[in-house]
Design a protein around this motif. Structure first.
Motif, PDB file in Angstrom:
ATOM      1  N   PRO A   1      63.468  13.396  -6.627  1.00  0.00           N
ATOM      2  CA  PRO A   1      64.155  12.443  -7.491  1.00  0.00           C
ATOM      3  C   PRO A   1      63.288  12.086  -8.704  1.00  0.00           C
ATOM      4  CG  PRO A   1      64.320  11.796  -5.217  1.00  0.00           C
ATOM      5  CD  PRO A   1      63.362  12.920  -5.254  1.00  0.00           C
ATOM      6  N   ASP A   2      63.967  11.702  -9.790  1.00  0.00           N
ATOM      7  CA  ASP A   2      63.233  11.390 -11.026  1.00  0.00           C
ATOM      8  C   ASP A   2      62.312  10.197 -10.837  1.00  0.00           C
ATOM      9  OD1 ASP A   2      64.510  13.462 -12.224  1.00  0.00           O
ATOM     10  OD2 ASP A   2      66.122  12.233 -13.097  1.00  0.00           O
ATOM     11  N   HIS A   3      62.688   9.297  -9.930  1.00  0.00           N
ATOM     12  CA  HIS A   3      61.858   8.101  -9.784  1.00  0.00           C
ATOM     13  C   HIS A   3      60.725   8.320  -8.809  1.00  0.00           C
ATOM     14  CE1 HIS A   3      64.783   8.006  -6.540  1.00  0.00           C
ATOM     15  NE2 HIS A   3      63.790   7.410  -5.837  1.00  0.00           N
ATOM     16  N   ALA A   4      60.633   9.505  -8.123  1.00  0.00           N
ATOM     17  CA  ALA A   4      59.604   9.737  -7.120  1.00  0.00           C
ATOM     18  C   ALA A   4      58.246   9.869  -7.775  1.00  0.00           C
ATOM     19  CB  ALA A   4      59.918  10.977  -6.311  1.00  0.00           C
ATOM     20  N   THR A   5      57.250   9.358  -7.114  1.00  0.00           N
ATOM     21  CA  THR A   5      55.863   9.455  -7.601  1.00  0.00           C
ATOM     22  C   THR A   5      55.140  10.600  -6.935  1.00  0.00           C
ATOM     23  OG1 THR A   5      55.833   7.083  -7.940  1.00  0.00           O
ATOM     24  CG2 THR A   5      53.713   8.178  -7.872  1.00  0.00           C
ATOM     25  N   TYR A   6      55.446  10.832  -5.638  1.00  0.00           N
ATOM     26  CA  TYR A   6      54.794  11.899  -4.912  1.00  0.00           C
ATOM     27  C   TYR A   6      55.855  12.883  -4.445  1.00  0.00           C
ATOM     28  CZ  TYR A   6      50.734   8.830  -4.840  1.00  0.00           C
ATOM     29  OH  TYR A   6      49.715   8.037  -5.190  1.00  0.00           O
ATOM     30  N   CYS A   7      55.467  14.133  -4.342  1.00  0.00           N
ATOM     31  CA  CYS A   7      56.385  15.195  -3.878  1.00  0.00           C
ATOM     32  C   CYS A   7      56.709  14.951  -2.416  1.00  0.00           C
ATOM     33  CB  CYS A   7      55.752  16.569  -4.077  1.00  0.00           C
ATOM     34  SG  CYS A   7      56.803  17.914  -3.478  1.00  0.00           S
ATOM     35  N   LYS A   8      58.003  15.053  -2.065  1.00  0.00           N
ATOM     36  CA  LYS A   8      58.402  14.845  -0.675  1.00  0.00           C
ATOM     37  C   LYS A   8      58.097  16.032   0.215  1.00  0.00           C
ATOM     38  CE  LYS A   8      63.127  16.451  -1.442  1.00  0.00           C
ATOM     39  NZ  LYS A   8      64.555  16.059  -1.373  1.00  0.00           N
ATOM     40  N   VAL A   9      57.644  17.142  -0.395  1.00  0.00           N
ATOM     41  CA  VAL A   9      57.299  18.325   0.384  1.00  0.00           C
ATOM     42  C   VAL A   9      55.803  18.426   0.568  1.00  0.00           C
ATOM     43  CG1 VAL A   9      57.421  20.829   0.508  1.00  0.00           C
ATOM     44  CG2 VAL A   9      59.379  19.507  -0.348  1.00  0.00           C
ATOM     45  N   CYS A  10      55.053  18.452  -0.554  1.00  0.00           N
ATOM     46  CA  CYS A  10      53.602  18.641  -0.453  1.00  0.00           C
ATOM     47  C   CYS A  10      52.821  17.390  -0.756  1.00  0.00           C
ATOM     48  CB  CYS A  10      53.162  19.771  -1.379  1.00  0.00           C
ATOM     49  SG  CYS A  10      53.388  19.386  -3.124  1.00  0.00           S
ATOM     50  N   ALA A  11      53.484  16.246  -1.099  1.00  0.00           N
ATOM     51  CA  ALA A  11      52.824  14.970  -1.373  1.00  0.00           C
ATOM     52  C   ALA A  11      51.955  15.004  -2.613  1.00  0.00           C
ATOM     53  CB  ALA A  11      52.036  14.522  -0.161  1.00  0.00           C
ATOM     54  N   ALA A  12      52.208  15.951  -3.497  1.00  0.00           N
ATOM     55  CA  ALA A  12      51.423  16.006  -4.745  1.00  0.00           C
ATOM     56  C   ALA A  12      51.864  14.899  -5.675  1.00  0.00           C
ATOM     57  CB  ALA A  12      51.592  17.365  -5.406  1.00  0.00           C
ATOM     58  N   ASN A  13      50.927  14.417  -6.515  1.00  0.00           N
ATOM     59  CA  ASN A  13      51.207  13.363  -7.491  1.00  0.00           C
ATOM     60  C   ASN A  13      52.030  13.972  -8.596  1.00  0.00           C
ATOM     61  OD1 ASN A  13      51.258  11.257  -9.259  1.00  0.00           O
ATOM     62  ND2 ASN A  13      49.090  10.746  -8.991  1.00  0.00           N
ATOM     63  N   LEU A  14      53.296  13.471  -8.702  1.00  0.00           N
ATOM     64  CA  LEU A  14      54.196  14.033  -9.699  1.00  0.00           C
ATOM     65  C   LEU A  14      53.971  13.450 -11.088  1.00  0.00           C
ATOM     66  CD1 LEU A  14      57.480  13.991  -7.575  1.00  0.00           C
ATOM     67  CD2 LEU A  14      55.928  15.890  -7.954  1.00  0.00           C
ATOM     68  N   LYS A  15      53.434  12.261 -11.193  1.00  0.00           N
ATOM     69  CA  LYS A  15      53.276  11.599 -12.483  1.00  0.00           C
ATOM     70  C   LYS A  15      51.864  11.726 -13.048  1.00  0.00           C
ATOM     71  CE  LYS A  15      56.938   8.283 -11.561  1.00  0.00           C
ATOM     72  NZ  LYS A  15      57.328   6.866 -11.499  1.00  0.00           N
ATOM     73  N   GLY A  16      50.927  11.976 -12.209  1.00  0.00           N
ATOM     74  CA  GLY A  16      49.553  12.088 -12.655  1.00  0.00           C
ATOM     75  C   GLY A  16      49.117  13.522 -12.757  1.00  0.00           C
ATOM     76  N   SER A  17      47.827  13.721 -12.945  1.00  0.00           N
ATOM     77  CA  SER A  17      47.256  15.069 -13.026  1.00  0.00           C
ATOM     78  C   SER A  17      47.216  15.659 -11.645  1.00  0.00           C
ATOM     79  CB  SER A  17      45.861  15.017 -13.620  1.00  0.00           C
ATOM     80  OG  SER A  17      45.037  14.198 -12.822  1.00  0.00           O
ATOM     81  N   PRO A  18      47.309  16.969 -11.544  1.00  0.00           N
ATOM     82  CA  PRO A  18      47.265  17.588 -10.218  1.00  0.00           C
ATOM     83  C   PRO A  18      45.959  17.328  -9.523  1.00  0.00           C
ATOM     84  CG  PRO A  18      47.046  19.226 -11.941  1.00  0.00           C
ATOM     85  CD  PRO A  18      47.375  17.946 -12.640  1.00  0.00           C
ATOM     86  N   VAL A  19      46.093  17.312  -8.208  1.00  0.00           N
ATOM     87  CA  VAL A  19      44.902  17.059  -7.395  1.00  0.00           C
ATOM     88  C   VAL A  19      43.919  18.174  -7.599  1.00  0.00           C
ATOM     89  CG1 VAL A  19      44.065  16.688  -5.071  1.00  0.00           C
ATOM     90  CG2 VAL A  19      46.326  15.843  -5.736  1.00  0.00           C
TER      91      VAL A  19
END
Length: 640
Positions: free
Chosen positions: A11-29
């Motif tokens: 979803p557009d409002h999600a902060t973390y990926c629901k599959v891999c829990a990656a940060n969607l709004k910040g820099s990649p881990v």
């Protein structure tokens, strides 16, 4: 929003990926730093197997802890919480290589452990991690390896796992859609089946069960019905005018007749049920349907008393089409076998001659059993008689005439074979009991002693009255007869001292309610010997002094105890008359036949047939209308 790490949609409002829990709004881990190969080389060497390699511990880079609001959004989007674990696992010992699938790759080509997220279900499916791996000591090259020249580094690939494909979200959606479609189809079929029930509220082919004949017509006829699946008949040659019948026993143990009939679409079938409302079923289907209707066996019973054990019933079935026309369906007949009733009489009791008689009031009591229960109807000469629990009955019948009557008992019950019995009863007539009267009449018992006395004994009915009389009352007197409680009687006889000869005694017995009985016998007083006999009497020798013909011509003159006779004759026959012995003899000189009553206690003529004797006795008369002379023989002497 598309995850830059795994490519999953979020979803557009999600902060973390629901599959891999990656940060969607910040820099990649950031990936975990990789230790250079040269830094991994040991500084010291020691002797150990060449297959042992140093363990490499890679610390995962943990992502920044998200805010509480962001964690809540991730929890709402993801079905399962995710957790992070290291992606590099070194095995304790080598394992056989397995084929590498598309998703499998060497551990050093995978993403850092911080970027790998697996569900709880996958963790449970994977092999459990060795908890001791984190506690195992890490080799310090400077402390353990002393000889750098003798050690050759042989890298060992990390332990491989069998790759498991993750479920695709698209596949899950398709699976759920298929399940929903199947449930909808089943619900639609159930609705159609319910909406197509007949007027009676039953399914197209139920095991409809009409109540039996023994139940009231208000009972639900479908209570014990067993459902039968309908079958659609499309063949044009299907027979709709004939039904079939099968037998079965339902779960309650009740016998049923199952009638199967093919009914056209939108037609109504009617089963005629005797003794209750007809069974009507409407085929609301748009196709011909076979209905199997189960009826309790008693539905076709006659419900009337039967004259024969076998009864045949033919079910009546009619079908009315949608256009109003109708036709009859032929159905096979059903044959039932019913038990018969029985009557067992315990009263009245037959007499000794086999006849039945009413009592003093001309009443006959009937008592007995019927082999069913109080539901049986019993009639005595057409009059209903109560039958009680267990089939017991009792009835008093009063005779209307003075002549014998035939009384008929009839037992009836519905669905049972009628039975009857007849008894001929005589009106009351007084019939006295038979009288018992027996005298001990052997020769010695009825012989008077020297004083002319004797005692007569015998048996009779207890309470009977006996009287004894003599034909020679001038010389022979009888005493009073006494009877004891057991019926033994006795009385004495006294003879005049001058009397010698025979006297006939008549004994009469009477009792109220019993027959009167009479018994006759003779008593005697004999001379001491033949000489005394000859001296005391007017003595005649036959045929010297008198002939037999002369005696027969004047019986009164010679038939007297005052006259004595001697005759010489031969024994030809012995006649036994009770305890008395009569000797048939032939006179030697004249060949005439005479009969002699043996009154001698010393003569046994039965042992001397054909022997000649001189017989001394008194003339009695003629013997039983034979025209031959009869004598009382006192003495017998062998003749020459």
């Amino acid at each position: 929003m598309i995850c830059k790490e795994c490519g999953a949609y979020n979803p557009d409002h999600a902060t973390y990926c629901k599959v891999c829990a990656a940060n969607l709004k910040g820099s990649p881990v950031e990936e975990a730093p990789v230790v250079p190969e040269e830094d991994m080389q040991p500084t010291k060497r020691f002797s150990r197997p060449s297959w042992v390699v140093p363990e490499q511990v890679v610390k995962p880079v943990e992502p920044e802890e998200p805010a509480a609001e962001e964690i809540k959004e991730v929890a709402e989007d993801a079905r399962h919480a995710s957790r992070i674990r290291p992606s590099i696992v070194l095995p304790d010992e080598p394992e056989p290589e397995e084929p590498v699938e598309e998703d499998d790759a060497p551990a050093w080509t995978q993403k850092p452990a911080s970027m790998r997220v697996e569900s709880d279900d996958e963790d449970e499916a994977d092999e459990p991690e060795d908890e001791d791996d984190e506690d195992e000591p890490v080799y310090n090259d400077e402390e353990t390896l002393e000889d750098d020249d003798s050690f050759e580094y042989e890298p060992t690939p990390p332990k491989r796992r069998t790759a498991k494909k993750k479920s695709s979200p698209l596949f899950t959606v398709l699976l759920i859609a298929i399940i929903v479609v199947i449930v909808a189809i089943l619900g639609m079929l159930g609705y159609l089946l319910l909406s197509n029930r007949g007027e009676s509220g039953s399914s197209p082919i139920p095991g409809l069960n009409c109540a039996g004949a023994d139940k009231a017509s208000t009972d639900d006829p479908t209570e014990s019905a067993a459902p039968v699946e309908p079958e659609q008949t499309t063949a044009p040659e299907a027979d709709m005018t004939h039904a079939t019948i099968t037998d079965r026993v339902n779960d309650n143990g009740t016998k049923e007749n199952v009638i199967s009939v093919l009914v056209p679409s939108n037609a109504t079938v009617t089963f005629v049920c005797p003794h209750q409302d007809n069974k009507v079923i409407t085929n609301q289907n748009e196709y011909d349907t076979t209905y199997a209707v189960a009826f309790e066996e008693g539905i076709f019973f006659p419900n009337t008393p039967l004259e024969a054990a076998e009864y045949t019933a033919t079910p009546e079935i009619s079908v009315t089409r949608a256009d109003g026309t109708s036709y009859q369906v032929e159905c096979p007949s059903i044959t039932y076998t019913f038990p018969a009733l029985s009557i067992s009489l315990t009263a009245p009791q037959a007499r000794e001659d086999g006849t039945y008689m009413a009592d003093e009031n001309n009443v006959v009591r009937f008592e007995g059993l019927v082999n069913e229960d109080q539901d049986v109807k019993l009639a005595v000469n057409g009059v209903d008689t109560p039958v009680y629990v267990g089939g017991v009955f009792s009835y008093d019948y009063t005779m209307n005439t003075e002549s014998p009557e035939t009384i008929t008992l009839v037992a009836t019950k519905n669905n049972r074979v009628t039975t009857s019995t007849e008894i001929e009863v005589n009106p009351y007539v007084f019939i006295p009991d038979p009288m018992t009267l027996e005298v001990k009449d052997d020769l010695a018992s009825l012989r008077a002693d020297k004083s002319g006395k004797l005692t007569v004994t015998g048996t009779t009915l207890p309470g009977a009255t006996l009287t004894a009389t003599s034909d020679n009352t001038a010389n022979v007197l009888c005493g009073t007869v006494t009877v004891d409680a057991e019926g033994n009687f006795s009385f004495g006889i006294t003879m005049d001292p001058s009397f010698y000869g025979v006297s006939t005694i008549t004994l009469n017995a009477t009792k109220e309610g019993a027959e009167e009985s009479t018994e006759t016998f003779i008593v005697s007083r004999s001379y001491a010997d033949k000489t005394a006999f000859i001296k005391a009497l007017q003595y005649y020798e036959i045929p010297k002094h008198v002939t037999i013909q002369e005696m027969l011509a004047n019986p009164t003159q010679y038939a007297s105890n005052a006259n004595g006779f001697r005759v010489t004759a031969t024994v030809s026959e012995i006649i036994n008359d009770g305890d008395e012995t009569i000797v048939k003899m032939t006179v030697n000189k004249t060949d005439e036949t005479i009969y002699v009553h043996n009154l001698s206690t010393k003569w046994t003529p039965s042992e001397n047939i054909g022997k000649k004797y001189n017989v001394y006795g008194n003339f009695v008369g003629t013997y039983q209308d034979t025209g031959c002379i009869e004598f009382y023989g006192w003495f017998a002497q062998t003749a020459k």
